[in-house]
Write a protein that holds these residues in place. Structure first.
Motif, PDB file in Angstrom:
ATOM      1  N   LEU A 124      57.946 -39.847  36.826  1.00 49.84           N
ATOM      2  CA  LEU A 124      58.807 -39.241  37.849  1.00 49.84           C
ATOM      3  C   LEU A 124      58.010 -38.652  39.006  1.00 49.84           C
ATOM      4  N   PHE A 125      56.874 -38.037  38.721  1.00 52.44           N
ATOM      5  CA  PHE A 125      56.186 -37.276  39.769  1.00 52.44           C
ATOM      6  C   PHE A 125      54.778 -37.767  40.073  1.00 52.44           C
ATOM      7  N   GLY A 126      54.294 -38.781  39.378  1.00 51.04           N
ATOM      8  CA  GLY A 126      52.960 -39.296  39.661  1.00 51.04           C
ATOM      9  C   GLY A 126      51.879 -38.266  39.389  1.00 51.04           C
ATOM     10  N   ARG A 127      50.901 -38.211  40.301  1.00 47.04           N
ATOM     11  CA  ARG A 127      49.756 -37.316  40.079  1.00 47.04           C
ATOM     12  C   ARG A 127      49.946 -35.952  40.702  1.00 47.04           C
ATOM     13  N   TYR A 128      51.171 -35.621  41.068  1.00 47.21           N
ATOM     14  CA  TYR A 128      51.427 -34.306  41.657  1.00 47.21           C
ATOM     15  C   TYR A 128      50.957 -33.238  40.669  1.00 47.21           C
ATOM     16  N   PRO A 129      50.274 -32.171  41.153  1.00 50.20           N
ATOM     17  CA  PRO A 129      49.737 -31.161  40.215  1.00 50.20           C
ATOM     18  C   PRO A 129      50.801 -30.703  39.215  1.00 50.20           C
ATOM     19  N   TYR A 130      50.433 -30.679  37.940  1.00 47.70           N
ATOM     20  CA  TYR A 130      51.399 -30.499  36.868  1.00 47.70           C
ATOM     21  C   TYR A 130      52.224 -29.222  37.027  1.00 47.70           C
ATOM     22  N   ASP A 131      51.538 -28.113  37.388  1.00 48.50           N
ATOM     23  CA  ASP A 131      52.253 -26.840  37.465  1.00 48.50           C
ATOM     24  C   ASP A 131      53.155 -26.747  38.684  1.00 48.50           C
ATOM     25  N   GLU A 132      52.943 -27.649  39.649  1.00 48.35           N
ATOM     26  CA  GLU A 132      53.741 -27.586  40.878  1.00 48.35           C
ATOM     27  C   GLU A 132      54.865 -28.610  40.860  1.00 48.35           C
ATOM     28  N   GLN A 133      55.073 -29.284  39.709  1.00 47.45           N
ATOM     29  CA  GLN A 133      56.020 -30.405  39.727  1.00 47.45           C
ATOM     30  C   GLN A 133      57.466 -29.984  39.900  1.00 47.45           C
ATOM     31  N   TRP A 134      57.750 -28.665  39.833  1.00 43.74           N
ATOM     32  CA  TRP A 134      59.109 -28.228  40.136  1.00 43.74           C
ATOM     33  C   TRP A 134      59.444 -28.542  41.593  1.00 43.74           C
ATOM     34  N   ARG A 135      58.419 -28.634  42.454  1.00 41.25           N
ATOM     35  CA  ARG A 135      58.708 -28.878  43.870  1.00 41.25           C
ATOM     36  C   ARG A 135      59.258 -30.289  44.099  1.00 41.25           C
ATOM     37  N   PRO A 136      58.574 -31.362  43.644  1.00 39.93           N
ATOM     38  CA  PRO A 136      59.219 -32.677  43.783  1.00 39.93           C
ATOM     39  C   PRO A 136      60.548 -32.762  43.049  1.00 39.93           C
ATOM     40  N   ALA A 137      60.687 -32.018  41.933  1.00 39.52           N
ATOM     41  CA  ALA A 137      61.964 -32.048  41.219  1.00 39.52           C
ATOM     42  C   ALA A 137      63.077 -31.525  42.114  1.00 39.52           C
ATOM     43  N   ILE A 138      62.800 -30.398  42.825  1.00 40.59           N
ATOM     44  CA  ILE A 138      63.800 -29.869  43.759  1.00 40.59           C
ATOM     45  C   ILE A 138      64.063 -30.883  44.863  1.00 40.59           C
ATOM     46  N   GLY A 181      52.490 -18.999  48.550  1.00 38.35           N
ATOM     47  CA  GLY A 181      53.400 -19.270  47.442  1.00 38.35           C
ATOM     48  C   GLY A 181      53.498 -20.742  47.125  1.00 38.35           C
ATOM     49  N   LEU A 182      53.237 -21.592  48.114  1.00 38.48           N
ATOM     50  CA  LEU A 182      53.270 -23.029  47.881  1.00 38.48           C
ATOM     51  C   LEU A 182      51.912 -23.603  48.259  1.00 38.48           C
ATOM     52  N   PRO A 183      51.018 -23.780  47.283  1.00 39.73           N
ATOM     53  CA  PRO A 183      49.699 -24.327  47.622  1.00 39.73           C
ATOM     54  C   PRO A 183      49.824 -25.727  48.227  1.00 39.73           C
ATOM     55  N   TYR A 184      48.876 -26.072  49.109  1.00 42.00           N
ATOM     56  CA  TYR A 184      48.894 -27.356  49.793  1.00 42.00           C
ATOM     57  C   TYR A 184      48.636 -28.494  48.803  1.00 42.00           C
ATOM     58  N   VAL A 185      49.464 -29.533  48.895  1.00 40.24           N
ATOM     59  CA  VAL A 185      49.245 -30.726  48.052  1.00 40.24           C
ATOM     60  C   VAL A 185      49.048 -31.911  48.986  1.00 40.24           C
ATOM     61  N   PRO A 186      47.868 -32.546  48.997  1.00 36.54           N
ATOM     62  CA  PRO A 186      47.657 -33.670  49.916  1.00 36.54           C
ATOM     63  C   PRO A 186      48.550 -34.847  49.542  1.00 36.54           C
ATOM     64  N   GLN A 187      48.826 -35.681  50.558  1.00 36.34           N
ATOM     65  CA  GLN A 187      49.757 -36.782  50.384  1.00 36.34           C
ATOM     66  C   GLN A 187      49.287 -37.780  49.327  1.00 36.34           C
ATOM     67  N   ASP A 188      47.954 -37.868  49.136  1.00 45.03           N
ATOM     68  CA  ASP A 188      47.448 -38.834  48.155  1.00 45.03           C
ATOM     69  C   ASP A 188      47.906 -38.505  46.742  1.00 45.03           C
ATOM     70  N   ASP A 189      48.279 -37.236  46.528  1.00 40.53           N
ATOM     71  CA  ASP A 189      48.672 -36.840  45.184  1.00 40.53           C
ATOM     72  C   ASP A 189      50.170 -36.986  44.934  1.00 40.53           C
ATOM     73  N   TRP A 190      50.924 -37.335  45.973  1.00 34.22           N
ATOM     74  CA  TRP A 190      52.358 -37.501  45.744  1.00 34.22           C
ATOM     75  C   TRP A 190      52.589 -38.794  44.984  1.00 34.22           C
ATOM     76  N   GLY A 191      53.733 -38.858  44.294  1.00 35.54           N
ATOM     77  CA  GLY A 191      54.000 -40.112  43.601  1.00 35.54           C
ATOM     78  C   GLY A 191      55.333 -40.092  42.886  1.00 35.54           C
ATOM     79  N   GLY A 192      55.687 -41.248  42.334  1.00 38.05           N
ATOM     80  CA  GLY A 192      56.887 -41.361  41.528  1.00 38.05           C
ATOM     81  C   GLY A 192      58.169 -41.448  42.336  1.00 38.05           C
TER      82      GLY A 192
END
Lengths: 401, 403
Positions: A124-138, A181-192
């Motif tokens: 569902l979320f690819g390599r998005y940092p595990y603890d931040e995966q609530w963000r793609p879920a939202i 409150g929302l650490p930066y996640v580079p685009q390369d880590d987005w997925g799913g």
């Protein structure tokens, strides 16, 4: 209740009337209470239905029996595989790695849903940092809400544009982060799934205005050069496969840019999808423009409106309304076509599923993973096509009246 | 008619008086000219900018331009090649030609099979048998809502999951299904068979001629001679006679298991089968919908009138319903054929060497991305245009001829 008793009484009365045949009984229904008549014996009832629809002729009977046998056999073996003998979870060893020995034992007999249980966050979320995966879920929830709001006719007004812009901005902010409150996640880590939704939705959002302009340009009788430009663009894009455009985006765009400028891979694919989508949408919009009676154009001219006033106030509101069902169908097509970015290595839902399968522990459970991916795509596309068909029926009814 | 005999004075009077264009914003023609110059100028500017960037980049990266690489030795291994190919000495040009041929092979066989399957399912949706109609509807609904690439990958892994050659699924000893593809028996080609093939072609032509003659005779005399016995005789007897004259030999090359693989016969690769299966299953769902709506578009009165004339259902369908449905069906069918051809480019995802996949390898080896992509696009544009032209011709042929 009095109504129930009268019904029974009328049924009894009707029972006394000798039923002749369906054709003769039907006109009488107009004089008495419509709908209270019972069809004569042999026409109604489940047995008659079966006889008519499943065992009408010897050929029909043979088909029913053969297909029924196959359906029962395959359903039983599928349920056996997917539910009865399936392995739902596997134990984890002390290093936190799964031990799929139960799945290996059930191979060929039962499904191994443990692969989904272990990998669903990755799919569902690819390599998005595990603890931040609530963000793609939202973000996924926001996308679905956006589709739902757009489908609601009460929101078909100018404010919808604002809702779209605001939602897309919030989604961008959530995915990138970079504020306290929302650490930066580079685009390369987005997925799913979010990538699939982003490619499809942003693709539509940017392709649509472009498509309207191209469709208008293609019908601009007094601007022959613009017309030719639009025709060449549309026919060129529609004549080549999306894969070749994606290849172009991945290997040719870097050559187009001045030295030092480097556009990110996802954005390049997004641009290719926008250009592709715009050509197809332009044809749909053109259909709507052509369906509009000439009197509307002439009426607007007679009022002394300028070209843009005429287009904005008279033409587009009517033309776009007609083409909403085909627009939704085209959107379903793009939604499926975003999966093609797999070929240039972008991390969408399908790619995430494929990469999840490259884990040697789970490599042999492709059917399970592909089935789950198919169900996800199916749910989105089925909901949209159901909606588009309903809308079409409604429009047709309104037009007929 | 009226156009040729109209009074020239009248036609002139209908046109607005031609005025000279004024250099003012109030003149729509002047406005149009300014807009066109602006837009076309902007497009040219953008293209010039991209081209100059590209030239600078190519020079900086020392990438050659032009199509000179086509005559260099490729060294690209190609598994599926319909014409002789040797990676050690064949050129890039030949490798790309094989890619084009493979694309055409998939497109043509896919279009034929998808039309057959789609028509079957489309008619199935209208079946009076509830079970058949429901199954066809479910097929269409499910297949259309799943991306074709996912379906391709699924078929491909399914084929790879087949047993190895030693446990191959055998159909008689004519065909073997294994994870190396399908091995089928082929007729060993001999010159005598070439002649009998020629006789077959001549027989088919004669049969067509006889059918035409009998139709004419029916129109003239009202009697219809039986066509099919003569046609079958014309198509069977001459080839058989020629074959017997040439010696009557028939050698069939059957696949035989030797060691770990098969020898003899011909192989259909798993990549080709997966691609064809995926494209046919996917496109058939769309074609089924087109066929269904085409048949439904024929008014009920046509069926009833046909029955009133006493036609039985086969003739009714063939002579009355289908010709009218075909008119509705052909334009959307054309776009499905184009879609199938374009979707065949997904071959690159499962490793079937079509034009996209070969050109991709070539552009990775030579670095000449622009030429590679230009060739891919040129090939698809040519195929798309040919299909459109053919279908437009066909559409014009079957169109309603109005007085």
């Amino acid at each position: 209740m009095p109504s129930a008793s009268t019904e029974r009484a009328s049924a009894a009365r009707l029972g006394a009337v000798p039923a002749v045949s369906g054709e003769i009984a039907a006109p009488r229904a107009g004089s008495g209470k419509a709908g209270a008549h019972k069809p004569p014996a042999g026409v109604g009832g489940p047995l008659a239905w079966l006889k008519r629809n499943l065992f009408g002729s010897w050929w029909s009977t043979a088909l029913t029996l053969a297909l029924g046998y196959l359906i029962v056999r395959w359903s039983v073996s599928f349920i056996d595989w997917a539910l009865v003998h399936a392995v739902w979870s596997v134990p984890y060893n002390d290093r936190g790695a799964p031990v799929p020995s139960a799945c290996q034992a059930a191979q060929g007999v039962g499904a191994c849903w443990a692969v989904i249980a272990d990998k669903y966050r990755f799919i569902l979320f690819g390599r998005y940092p595990y603890d931040e995966q609530w963000r793609p879920a939202i973000c996924i929830a926001l996308f679905i809400a956006l589709y739902a709001v757009s489908a609601w006719r009460r929101f078909w007004r100018k404010e919808l544009l604002g809702i779209w812009l605001a939602t897309l901005a919030v989604i961008g902010l959530l995915m990138w982060g970079g504020i306290p409150g929302l650490p930066y996640v580079p685009q390369d880590d987005w997925g799913g799934l979010p990538i699939t939704l982003i490619l499809a939705t942003f693709g539509l959002a940017f392709a649509f205005p472009l498509a309207v302009l191209v469709a208008l340009g293609r019908r601009a009788a007094n601007l022959p050069a613009v017309r030719i430009l639009c025709i060449v663009y549309v026919e060129l894009i529609r004549g080549v496969p999306l894969v070749s455009l994606l290849f172009m985006a991945s290997v040719m765009f870097p050559l187009f840019m001045p030295a030092g400028v480097n556009i990110d891979k996802l954005l390049r694919a997004q641009i290719a999808i926008i250009l592709f989508a715009a050509a197809y949408l332009a044809e749909v919009v053109r259909g709507g423009l052509q369906a509009l009676p000439k009197g509307q154009f002439e009426g607007a001219d007679a009022l002394g409106l300028s070209y843009w006033q005429k287009t904005r106030l008279i033409i587009l509101p009517q033309a776009l309304r007609v083409v909403i069902p085909p627009l939704v169908n085209t959107f379903i097509g793009f939604f499926k076509d975003t999966s093609l970015v797999l070929i240039i290595g972008i991390f969408d839902l399908l790619t995430a599923g494929k990469i999840a399968l490259s884990d040697p522990l789970w490599a042999s459970y492709t059917t399970e993973v592909y089935l789950v991916l198919a169900v996800i795509y199916f749910l989105f596309c089925f909901a949209m096509s159901k909606y588009s068909r309903g809308l079409e029926r409604e429009f047709n009814r309104a037009r007929r009246r | 008619m009226s156009g040729t005999t109209a009074d020239p004075r009248l036609t002139d009077a209908r046109l607005p008086p031609r005025k000279r264009m004024r250099l003012s914003w109030a003149d729509p023609r002047f406005r149009g000219l300014v807009w066109q110059v602006l837009i076309v100028g902007l497009v040219i500017l953008v293209i010039w900018y991209l081209v100059s960037n590209t030239n600078a980049n190519l020079a900086a990266r020392h990438i050659a331009t032009g199509f000179g690489f086509l005559s260099r030795v490729a060294g690209v291994p190609i598994a599926d090649s319909p014409i002789p190919y040797n990676p050690a000495e064949s050129t890039y040009g030949r490798a790309l030609l094989i890619g084009v041929l493979n694309t055409l092979k998939v497109a043509v066989s896919g279009i034929i099979l998808a039309t057959l399957l789609g028509t079957l399912i489309g008619i199935g949706r209208l079946s009076s048998n509830w079970l058949v109609a429901k199954l066809a509807a479910i097929y269409v609904e499910v297949i259309r809502d799943i991306p074709v690439l996912l379906q391709l990958l699924f078929w491909y892994t399914l084929l790879q999951g087949l047993p190895g050659p030693r446990q191959a699924i055998a159909i008689g000893n004519w065909a073997f299904l294994s994870n190396r593809g399908i091995k089928v028996a082929v007729i060993d080609w001999q010159p005598g068979q070439g002649w009998s093939l020629l006789a077959l072609v001549a027989g088919i032509a004669l049969a067509f001629g006889y059918a035409r003659y009998s139709r004419r005779r029916q129109e003239r005399t009202g009697q219809k001679p039986r066509v099919w016995p003569v046609a079958i005789a014309l198509m069977v007897l001459p080839p058989a006679a020629v074959w017997a004259l040439a010696g009557g030999s028939l050698v069939i090359d059957k696949p035989v298991l030797r060691g770990f693989n098969f020898t003899g016969g011909t192989t259909i690769s798993p990549e080709f089968v997966a691609l064809l299966l995926g494209l046919v299953v996917y496109t058939a769902a769309y074609i089924a919908e087109i066929v269904r709506s085409g048949i439904e578009a024929v008014p009920q009165g046509q069926w009833e009138a046909g029955r009133a004339l006493g036609l039985h259902s086969g003739v009714l369908l063939r002579k009355i319903v289908l010709p009218q449905a075909l008119r509705v069906v052909v334009p959307p069918m054309t776009s499905q054929y184009l879609n199938l051809t374009k979707n065949s480019s997904l071959a690159v995802a499962i490793g079937f060497q079509d034009i996209v996949s070969v050109a991709n390898t070539v552009l990775n080896q030579t670095g000449q991305a622009i030429e590679g992509i230009a060739m891919i696009m040129a090939v698809y544009l040519t195929i798309s245009l040919s299909i459109s032209l053919f279908m437009n011709w066909y559409n014009a042929r079957i169109a309603l001829v109005e007085r």
